[in-house]
Design an enzyme around this catalytic site. Structure first.
Site, PDB file in Angstrom:
ATOM      1  N   GLY A 168       0.847  -1.182   0.000  1.00 35.20           N
ATOM      2  CA  GLY A 168       0.000   0.000   0.000  1.00 35.20           C
ATOM      3  C   GLY A 168       0.882   1.232   0.000  1.00 35.20           C
ATOM      4  O   GLY A 168       2.081   1.150   0.300  1.00 35.20           O
TER       5      GLY A 168
ATOM      6  N   GLN B 152       3.319  10.020   1.413  1.00 37.09           N
ATOM      7  CA  GLN B 152       4.626   9.351   1.335  1.00 37.09           C
ATOM      8  C   GLN B 152       5.397   9.787   0.082  1.00 37.09           C
ATOM      9  O   GLN B 152       6.612   9.607   0.013  1.00 37.09           O
ATOM     10  CB  GLN B 152       4.448   7.828   1.323  1.00 37.09           C
ATOM     11  CG  GLN B 152       4.005   7.270   2.662  1.00 37.09           C
ATOM     12  CD  GLN B 152       3.884   5.753   2.607  1.00 37.09           C
ATOM     13  OE1 GLN B 152       2.859   5.237   2.191  1.00 37.09           O
ATOM     14  NE2 GLN B 152       4.932   5.045   3.009  1.00 37.09           N
TER      15      GLN B 152
ATOM     16  N   HIS C  83      -2.856   0.707   8.306  1.00 43.77           N
ATOM     17  CA  HIS C  83      -1.512   1.284   8.177  1.00 43.77           C
ATOM     18  C   HIS C  83      -1.550   2.532   7.274  1.00 43.77           C
ATOM     19  O   HIS C  83      -0.976   3.574   7.615  1.00 43.77           O
ATOM     20  CB  HIS C  83      -0.582   0.205   7.602  1.00 43.77           C
ATOM     21  CG  HIS C  83       0.829   0.641   7.402  1.00 43.77           C
ATOM     22  ND1 HIS C  83       1.873   0.175   8.168  1.00 43.77           N
ATOM     23  CD2 HIS C  83       1.377   1.500   6.506  1.00 43.77           C
ATOM     24  CE1 HIS C  83       2.996   0.745   7.749  1.00 43.77           C
ATOM     25  NE2 HIS C  83       2.731   1.551   6.736  1.00 43.77           N
ATOM     26  N   GLU C  84      -2.247   2.422   6.130  1.00 50.37           N
ATOM     27  CA  GLU C  84      -2.297   3.559   5.192  1.00 50.37           C
ATOM     28  C   GLU C  84      -3.126   4.713   5.750  1.00 50.37           C
ATOM     29  O   GLU C  84      -2.795   5.877   5.544  1.00 50.37           O
ATOM     30  CB  GLU C  84      -2.836   3.121   3.829  1.00 50.37           C
ATOM     31  CG  GLU C  84      -2.021   2.026   3.128  1.00 50.37           C
ATOM     32  CD  GLU C  84      -0.536   2.293   3.106  1.00 50.37           C
ATOM     33  OE1 GLU C  84      -0.123   3.459   2.979  1.00 50.37           O
ATOM     34  OE2 GLU C  84       0.240   1.318   3.243  1.00 50.37           O
TER      35      GLU C  84
ATOM     36  N   CYS D  93       7.292  -0.714   6.654  1.00 51.10           N
ATOM     37  CA  CYS D  93       6.782   0.469   5.949  1.00 51.10           C
ATOM     38  C   CYS D  93       7.855   0.972   4.995  1.00 51.10           C
ATOM     39  O   CYS D  93       9.032   1.025   5.355  1.00 51.10           O
ATOM     40  CB  CYS D  93       6.445   1.550   6.975  1.00 51.10           C
ATOM     41  SG  CYS D  93       5.897   3.094   6.222  1.00 51.10           S
ATOM     42  N   LEU D  94       7.440   1.367   3.792  1.00 50.05           N
ATOM     43  CA  LEU D  94       8.390   1.888   2.802  1.00 50.05           C
ATOM     44  C   LEU D  94       9.030   3.186   3.287  1.00 50.05           C
ATOM     45  O   LEU D  94      10.107   3.557   2.827  1.00 50.05           O
ATOM     46  CB  LEU D  94       7.681   2.124   1.462  1.00 50.05           C
ATOM     47  CG  LEU D  94       7.111   0.869   0.784  1.00 50.05           C
ATOM     48  CD1 LEU D  94       6.259   1.258  -0.415  1.00 50.05           C
ATOM     49  CD2 LEU D  94       8.216  -0.085   0.374  1.00 50.05           C
TER      50      LEU D  94
ATOM     51  N   HIS E 249      -1.049   6.715   7.937  1.00 46.72           N
ATOM     52  CA  HIS E 249      -0.180   7.632   7.196  1.00 46.72           C
ATOM     53  C   HIS E 249      -0.860   8.969   6.951  1.00 46.72           C
ATOM     54  O   HIS E 249      -0.268  10.023   7.191  1.00 46.72           O
ATOM     55  CB  HIS E 249       0.222   7.042   5.835  1.00 46.72           C
ATOM     56  CG  HIS E 249       1.451   6.190   5.884  1.00 46.72           C
ATOM     57  ND1 HIS E 249       2.663   6.686   6.286  1.00 46.72           N
ATOM     58  CD2 HIS E 249       1.659   4.896   5.555  1.00 46.72           C
ATOM     59  CE1 HIS E 249       3.577   5.719   6.221  1.00 46.72           C
ATOM     60  NE2 HIS E 249       2.983   4.606   5.782  1.00 46.72           N
TER      61      HIS E 249
HETATM   62 NI    NI Z   1       3.811   2.710   5.441  1.00 46.02          NI
END
Ligand code: NI
Length: 173
Positions: free
Chosen positions: A46, A51, A135-136, A93-94, A139
């Site tokens: 995701g 981000q 999670h998203e 997480c990226l 963000h």
């Molecule tokens: Ni993330």
């Protein structure tokens, strides 16, 4: 259409206020395409717009059923309208390099979002899919998964990250 650079902790943009989408125009569609391409390139499950530095309430979630398929959902102004149960699993997480940790999440959700034309829809989510959505959504509320960890774990990570970033800088000469 482009693969964008993913911002990483401690970049302050990840903590900035994220605006509700009000215009469902061509630039929103472009943003969704960029998000999907960047997510698949990473690769990740995701990705949220902030981000890649766009502070709008838009996220994409991969819903592919196999490796060949590239199927994703675009959620505009998403919100969790019902939740139940509990699941604990490893998360990464990226935007948080070199860390995975166990995070507690709701197991089942009812989600409301708008599509790229502004049409509102609701859908249920559970297990891993529900985890990714939580999670998203975190963000776009300026929250990272490390915020769910104990302060000790977070402090240790910040120390380790400093070392990693220092080594990267030294290595770049
Ligand atoms: Ni993330």
């Amino acid at each position: 259409m482009a693969i964008k650079k993913i911002l990483t902790f401690p970049n302050p943009v990840l903590r900035q206020k994220v605006e509700t989408v009000t215009s469902f125009d061509e630039s929103l569609k472009e943003l969704a395409t960029d998000l999907a391409e960047t997510m698949y390139d990473a690769p990740g499950a995701g990705l949220a717009a902030n981000q890649i530095g766009v502070c709008l309430r838009v996220v994409v979630v991969d819903v592919s059923e196999n490796k060949e398929e590239k199927k994703h959902l675009v959620l505009v102004n998403p919100e969790i309208i019902d939740k139940e149960g509990c699941q604990i699993d490893e998360e990464g997480c990226l935007s948080v390099i070199d860390l995975t940790a166990k995070v507690e999440r709701y197991r089942k959700l009812l989600v409301r979002a708008q599509d790229l034309d502004g049409k509102s829809w609701e859908f249920p989510a559970e297990d891993f899919f529900a985890r990714v959505i939580q999670h998203e959504l975190d963000h776009i509320n300026g929250i990272l998964f490390i915020d769910h960890l104990s302060s000790l774990k977070r402090t240790l990570y910040k120390k380790r990250l400093k070392k990693i970033l220092r080594e990267q800088e030294e290595g770049s000469f």
